[in-house]
Design an enzyme around this catalytic site. Structure first.
Site, PDB file in Angstrom:
ATOM      1  CB  CYS A  54      -0.909   0.026   1.229  1.00 31.52           C
ATOM      2  SG  CYS A  54      -2.219  -1.197   1.230  1.00 31.52           S
TER       3      CYS A  54
ATOM      4  CB  VAL B 189      -0.719   5.361  -0.964  1.00 35.90           C
ATOM      5  CG1 VAL B 189      -1.186   6.750  -0.554  1.00 35.90           C
ATOM      6  CG2 VAL B 189      -1.803   4.337  -0.652  1.00 35.90           C
TER       7      VAL B 189
END
Length: 522
Positions: free
Chosen positions: A152, A156
């Site tokens: 992640c 991101v």
């Protein structure tokens, strides 16, 4: 107290008076508890149709989805190649999670590494982590390849993984020709099966995309087998055995069977087995490529068809009698090799087992959850056995799976009343098990909480769990079993039938009350 002479595991240790007192004090002192009456009232409400209606209106919350994130799938794919170190571009916590997840399922040490991104990398980007991490990894771990996937934090902030690896080569952190295939595997979309697909496409494209000149379909006289996210190690072995009995030459594209089941001979093996780089490079020369989990391998299939020019046969996962027949007949068709008598005998034994157990399984109602292709195969087996699937929950499904499942269920009188719940989770399944009780729930260890909740309402409401799928943490060695082919069918029939008989024993074991099952009377 624990002593050397009397060492107890968690049970019955935590049932000892001092631990019961400790837990009681913790609850009274530190927890904002409510009364037992309020808990009972709320629990009872969650078992009602009223609550189920509210439960199914959820939009912004997922509760126990029975899936894992993309990089875990990418990591399993990377493990299937010879002397490959899986490298996670992300935080240390993520890779620790992946390692322990596989460790608990396979009961094996799992060697993944991470470049341990922290707050500064989240602000300024993770290129420095990649450069230092790749430099250390290539020097320390004696790998032939490093397969990189992301988590992640890297996704991101938009880290350009391809550019980072390219810069690492330019600046001398790694050798220019050292293989470092990669895949973007953001955790917040898709699931572990998506991550496997992305990583596989990343690896095969790395080695073949720019080297297709001179490749001729069928020139190596092999077939390629792509397993997908497969955690039953026996399934690798049974496919290999069947192909060997047919005298078919093959390449398993991704084969983690050995590294996830190394023998205890006193010597640690970080790497064992796996598909070689040379086999990957030669794969476009195969006759064709067979995909064992076709609904989960869309990206890989597209690459193989468009780049390798393979006509990927339209097949189902080879579970049960008919779909194993189709798989073997397709192998025979494309290779010209006949199906041997040994496999015909094996098929006959499976049919004999199904006939023997039919009386116990016919009409049983079972709720299922798991991954898309596995659910398709398991449903096919159940329909062949006369079992009636009731609720089928698949959180990581897609439109293609839903269409295939509807077609399958409509093909049998045992499937016409089944209901599909694509995108739903195990909290939905919990409601269904209270309002429309099946005889059993079939799925991974995560179904255990549903069994316990239904039992809490009362013994007559209990829905026992049959453990099939991934992950299975609370039983040992089931990951070595087989669900594919005729042999896998035998395991499934055995597992399902004995679960029914175990349940029968539970209900008929009380002396002079319910002991009317006379199976041991001569």
């Amino acid at each position: 107290m624990q002593t050397v002479e009397d060492t107890k595991p968690c049970f019955p240790l935590f049932n000892e008076p001092e631990y019961r007192e400790l837990i009681k004090n913790k609850r009274e002192t530190f927890e904002e508890t409510v009364s037992k009456e309020k808990i009972a009232e709320t629990f009872a409400w969650t078992t009602t149709q009223e609550y189920q209606d509210l439960n199914f209106k959820r939009e912004a919350l997922t509760i126990n989805p029975a899936k894992v994130c993309q990089p875990l799938g990418g990591a399993l794919c990377g493990m299937g190649f010879e002397k490959t170190m899986v490298y996670i571009h992300g935080s240390q916590g993520c890779v620790a999670y992946f390692r322990t997840y596989f460790n608990r399922h396979f009961k094996e040490p799992i060697a993944f590494i991470a470049d341990s991104m922290t707050e500064d990398a989240a602000v300024f980007g993770g290129q420095k982590n990649v450069h230092e991490g790749l430099q250390n990894a290539t020097k320390l771990y004696d790998a032939k390849m490093i397969a990189v996937c992301t988590t992640c934090i890297a996704e991101v902030i938009g880290d350009d993984l391809g550019a980072f690896i390219g810069n690492a080569r330019k600046e001398g952190h790694v050798e220019k020709d050292f293989p470092i295939p990669y895949a973007n595997t953001p955790s917040f979309v898709g699931s572990h099966i998506t991550g496997w697909d992305n990583m596989f496409e990343g690896i095969v494209s790395y080695f073949t995309q720019a080297t297709m000149d001179g490749k001729v379909v069928g020139s190596n006289k092999k077939i390629n087998i792509v397993p997908g996210f497969e955690t039953y190690l026996g399934n690798y072995r049974v496919i290999k055995r069947m192909l060997k009995e047919m005298d078919v030459d093959y390449t398993f594209l991704c084969d983690p069977e050995e590294v996830l089941d190394t023998p205890a001979n006193g010597e640690y093996q970080m790497y064992a087995g796996g598909t070689t780089i040379d086999e990957v490079k030669d794969a476009p020369n195969a006759i064709t490529t067979l995909m064992l989990q076709p609904t989960s391998l869309e990206k890989s299939k597209k690459f193989i068809e468009s780049t390798w020019n393979h006509e990927v046969p339209k097949l189902n996962i080879p579970m049960g009698v008919e779909w194993t027949d189709e798989f073997l007949m397709k192998v025979s068709e494309v290779t010209g090799k006949p199906i041997p008598e040994s496999l015909l005998k094996e098929r006959g034994r499976l049919v004999d087992m199904m006939t023997d157990s039919h009386a116990w399984l016919h009409g049983k109602k079972m709720a299922l959850f798991g991954d898309p292709d596995f659910l398709l195969g398991l449903t096919k087996v159940m329909l062949e056995l006369g079992i009636e699937p009731t609720h089928i929950v698949c959180n990581n499904s897609n439109k293609r799976w839903e269409k295939a499942m509807k077609k399958l269920l409509e093909s049998s009188p045992y499937g016409v009343h089944a209901k599909l719940y694509p995108g739903c989770d195990l909290w939905h399944m919990r409601s269904l098990c209270f309002t429309d009780k099946p005889d059993f729930i079939v799925g991974s260890t995560y179904g255990k909480t549903i069994q316990r909740d239904t039992l809490y309402k009362g013994p007559e409401f209990e829905v026992p769990l049959i453990r099939l799928g991934f992950p299975i943490f609370d039983r040992h060695h089931l990951h070595r079993m087989t669900t594919l082919g005729y042999e896998g069918g035998m395991y499934l029939v055995t597992t399902l039938t004995n679960a029914v008989l175990e349940r029968l024993d539970e209900k008929t074991k009380f002396m002079n009350d319910t002991d009317y099952n006379f199976d041991i009377v001569r």
